[in-house]
Design an enzyme around this catalytic site. Structure first.
Site, PDB file in Angstrom:
ATOM      1  N   LYS A  59      13.071 -11.962  13.273  1.00 27.08           N
ATOM      2  CA  LYS A  59      11.506 -12.077  13.224  1.00 27.08           C
ATOM      3  C   LYS A  59      11.039 -12.519  12.005  1.00 27.08           C
ATOM      4  O   LYS A  59      11.686 -12.320  11.128  1.00 27.08           O
ATOM      5  CB  LYS A  59      11.015 -10.727  13.858  1.00 27.08           C
ATOM      6  CG  LYS A  59       9.618 -10.786  13.920  1.00 27.08           C
ATOM      7  CD  LYS A  59       8.929  -9.414  14.479  1.00 27.08           C
ATOM      8  CE  LYS A  59       7.399  -9.107  14.894  1.00 27.08           C
ATOM      9  NZ  LYS A  59       7.267  -7.806  15.279  1.00 27.08           N
ATOM     10  N   SER A  75       4.840  -7.748  19.172  1.00 26.07           N
ATOM     11  CA  SER A  75       4.586  -8.965  18.492  1.00 26.07           C
ATOM     12  C   SER A  75       5.913  -9.508  18.294  1.00 26.07           C
ATOM     13  O   SER A  75       6.063 -10.568  17.869  1.00 26.07           O
ATOM     14  CB  SER A  75       3.868  -8.480  17.090  1.00 26.07           C
ATOM     15  OG  SER A  75       4.668  -7.946  16.431  1.00 26.07           O
ATOM     16  N   SER A  78       6.017  -3.035  19.548  1.00 23.81           N
ATOM     17  CA  SER A  78       6.431  -4.365  19.363  1.00 23.81           C
ATOM     18  C   SER A  78       7.844  -4.899  19.455  1.00 23.81           C
ATOM     19  O   SER A  78       7.981  -6.159  19.587  1.00 23.81           O
ATOM     20  CB  SER A  78       5.867  -5.014  17.968  1.00 23.81           C
ATOM     21  OG  SER A  78       4.538  -5.017  18.043  1.00 23.81           O
TER      22      SER A  78
END
Length: 592
Positions: free
Chosen positions: A205, A279, A303
């Site tokens: 990420k 996220s 997330s």
């Protein structure tokens, strides 16, 4: 990545930022919302959207933990009972052949290495490689010389390129560097070297430092390249993994969607009109679409688990400190941890084992676990509480009927597998009063480091102001309450081994749902859709989201298995048992 055709003349390492300027506004629907643009649809998606979840029956009892005394210790089945039974049980993970081996679109044996930069233009879908195999299967194929790292990495890069405008999962690619590392991995494999992930492509990420790439964390503006890998990336590389790029995140990881002016909208492979969640939405979309075998995300309020639920994946939020967050010593005031997203429990466990471990400067250093071993172990007969009521969020929201039906069916599966399952109500207390100061202070700490604050979303600037006000004494008091919260909620696990809840209260929203609304409405809408995940970030305890089924329109939903401190191995073993029975990995998005 430029919209022009890539050349073969590069001499510098290819560190590419993926644009959002694809001829559409960031939130315009893709013309065919069901199929991945650039990839052919196939027959593996559930016909008519998805198989229907079964209705619950009388095997799940009702119970209120507030009126229950501590259960007699001798009534609990020992965890060691039947520990190794699953390794020889028909249909168990250890005895089951890989589900991709007999599929006509599985990775061919020993494909010729092809550079993504040398691939001749060809009409889709013929030029697009098959979806990548999972993490465990990739390791097996490489060890057996049935494929090469160069081929796997080249195929990953080609699939990422083919879905760039359709899914928009990646912020940065490192194509030339990844291909060079793959070639080196092939030389090491040929020499007989073996490491847990040697030569396997994975993604991380874009809140995670990778040397040579900027860490935008979903923000607009220019950032300098990181000078060193984060500890988690260092450990992945030490295990032999090839990092192909960094996946999209919403701005500073604060929302359950992955959209923003810096990169556009990341879309759900199951239906590109919908969000994959956030996220860690870029990581989830990349894995669900078969762009990479597995990916690392981060979880500060769900997330990892929310995108896993909304893309039909397994997502593990480990114990705080299990996977280092270095160069941050206590990310988001202790709320945020790193964790894997994968299509199977074994894949997620393998990535967790590879990434786990502390940096010398880390505050939290839990003892090691063996996640991959746990994925091959029978969990024994467990006492499982099913809770529908979320912690107090002031929204009054409960689960959507289709979410409730799917999670109730999963609870019935657990009962059929021999576990004692009953409804219960954990005593969360006012845990939200600890979450808000920690979350907003964490956002303020990250936002204050942005070189161009005017480029931040107005909602981020609002959180920055709130976090600044709640810092200092307020956030210190919030953190001090954690000890009492551990005692109160920990007492629940005197009676039960595992808590089962929906991962989210709602199916994945449509792209653009959160556009052009203010900070307060965003927070209320978000709390109504995702009220279940964040308390375990306050506690720092482990959790796993597993696929629970689909809505009638074919959108994935999930259930989370929650445990007390340092209970990853029990949760992983239980998730693997569910997977053996439900075989959720057999359902894939169109084209994946």
């Amino acid at each position: 990545m430029s919209s022009a055709e890539p050349t073969t003349e590069r001499t510098e390492p290819d560190v590419r930022a993926l644009p959002s300027r694809d001829g559409r506004a960031p939130h315009d629907p893709v013309p065919d919302g069901r199929a991945l643009p650039g990839l052919a649809a196939d027959s593996r998606a559930p016909e008519g959207g998805a198989p229907e979840s079964r209705a619950p029956d009388a095997r799940v009892a009702r119970h209120d933990s507030r009126a229950e005394g501590r259960r007699a210790e001798g009534s609990r089945a020992p965890e060691s009972e039947a520990r190794d039974a699953r390794e020889s049980r028909p249909g168990s993970r250890a005895s089951r052949p890989d589900s991709r081996a007999s599929r006509p679109d599985s990775l061919p044996a020993a494909p010729a290495p092809v550079s993504v930069h040398e691939r001749a233009p060809a009409p889709a879908p013929a030029a697009v490689p098959a979806p990548l195999p999972g993490l465990v299967e990739s390791v097996r194929l490489l060890a057996a010389s049935a494929t090469t790292s160069t081929a796997l990495v080249a195929d990953a890069l080609a699939r990422i390129e083919a879905t760039r405008t359709g899914l928009n999962a990646f912020r940065h690619l490192r194509a030339d560097a990844a291909l060079a590392e793959a070639a080196e991995a092939d030389r090491r494999l040929a020499a007989g070297e073996r490491l847990p992930l040697l030569g396997v492509p994975v993604a991380v990420k874009d809140d995670t430092d990778v040397a040579g790439l900027p860490t935008h964390f979903g923000c607009d503006g220019e950032r300098p390249p990181a000078t060193a890998d984060s500890e988690a990336v260092r450990r992945l590389r030490a295990a032999g993994a090839v990092i192909v790029g960094k996946t999209n995140s919403c701005e500073l990881g604060q929302w359950p969607f992955t959209e923003g002016p810096a990169f556009g909208a990341t879309r759900n492979p199951w239906n590109t009109d919908h969000t994959p969640g956030g996220s860690s939405g870029g990581s989830a979309a990349a894995v669900a679409a078969g762009l990479v075998p597995a990916a690392l995300g981060s979880d500060g309020a769900g997330s990892v688990r929310i995108p896993a639920a909304w893309t039909h994946l397994v997502g593990i939020k480990p114990q705080r400190g299990r996977v280092s967050v270095h160069p941050h010593h206590d990310a988001f005031q202790g709320l945020t941890v790193n964790g894997p997203l994968a299509r199977t429990v074994a894949d997620a466990a393998l990535l967790l084992d590879a990434a786990a471990g502390a940096h010398p400067g880390d505050l939290h250093r839990p003892p090691a676990v063996r996640a991959s071993d746990a994925a091959r172990r029978d969990p024994g007969r467990l006492r499982i509480a099913l809770a529908w009521r979320p912690p107090l969020t002031l929204t009054g929201a409960g689960p959507d009927p289709e979410v409730r039906r799917a999670v109730a069916a999963l609870a019935e599966t657990l009962a059929r597998l021999g576990h004692h399952v009953e409804e219960a109500r954990p005593r969360y207390g006012l845990i939200g009063l600890s979450f808000v100061p920690r979350a907003t202070t964490g956002i303020a700490e990250f936002a204050a480091r942005h070189p161009e604050p005017a480029l931040l979303d107005p909602r981020t600037r609002s959180a920055l102001r709130t976090g600044t006000r709640l810092g200092g004494r307020v956030v210190r008091a919030a953190r001090a309450r954690e000890v009492r919260q551990h005692r109160r909620i920990g007492a629940f696990f005197d009676t039960y081994d595992v808590l089962l809840t929906p991962t989210t209260a709602a199916p994945p929203p449509r792209i653009g749902t959160f556009d052009r609304i203010g900070a307060w409405r965003t927070d209320v809408t978000m709390a109504a859709a995702c009220p279940y995940a964040w308390p375990w970030n306050v506690l720092g305890w482990p959790a796993i989201s597993v696929p629970a089924g689909f809505t009638r329109s074919g959108l994935p939903v999930g259930a989370q298995l929650l445990g007390p401190s340092r209970s990853e191995e029990r949760l992983i073993a239980l998730a693997a048992q569910l997977e053996d029975d439900l075989r959720w990995y057999e359902h894939r998005p169109p084209g994946a």
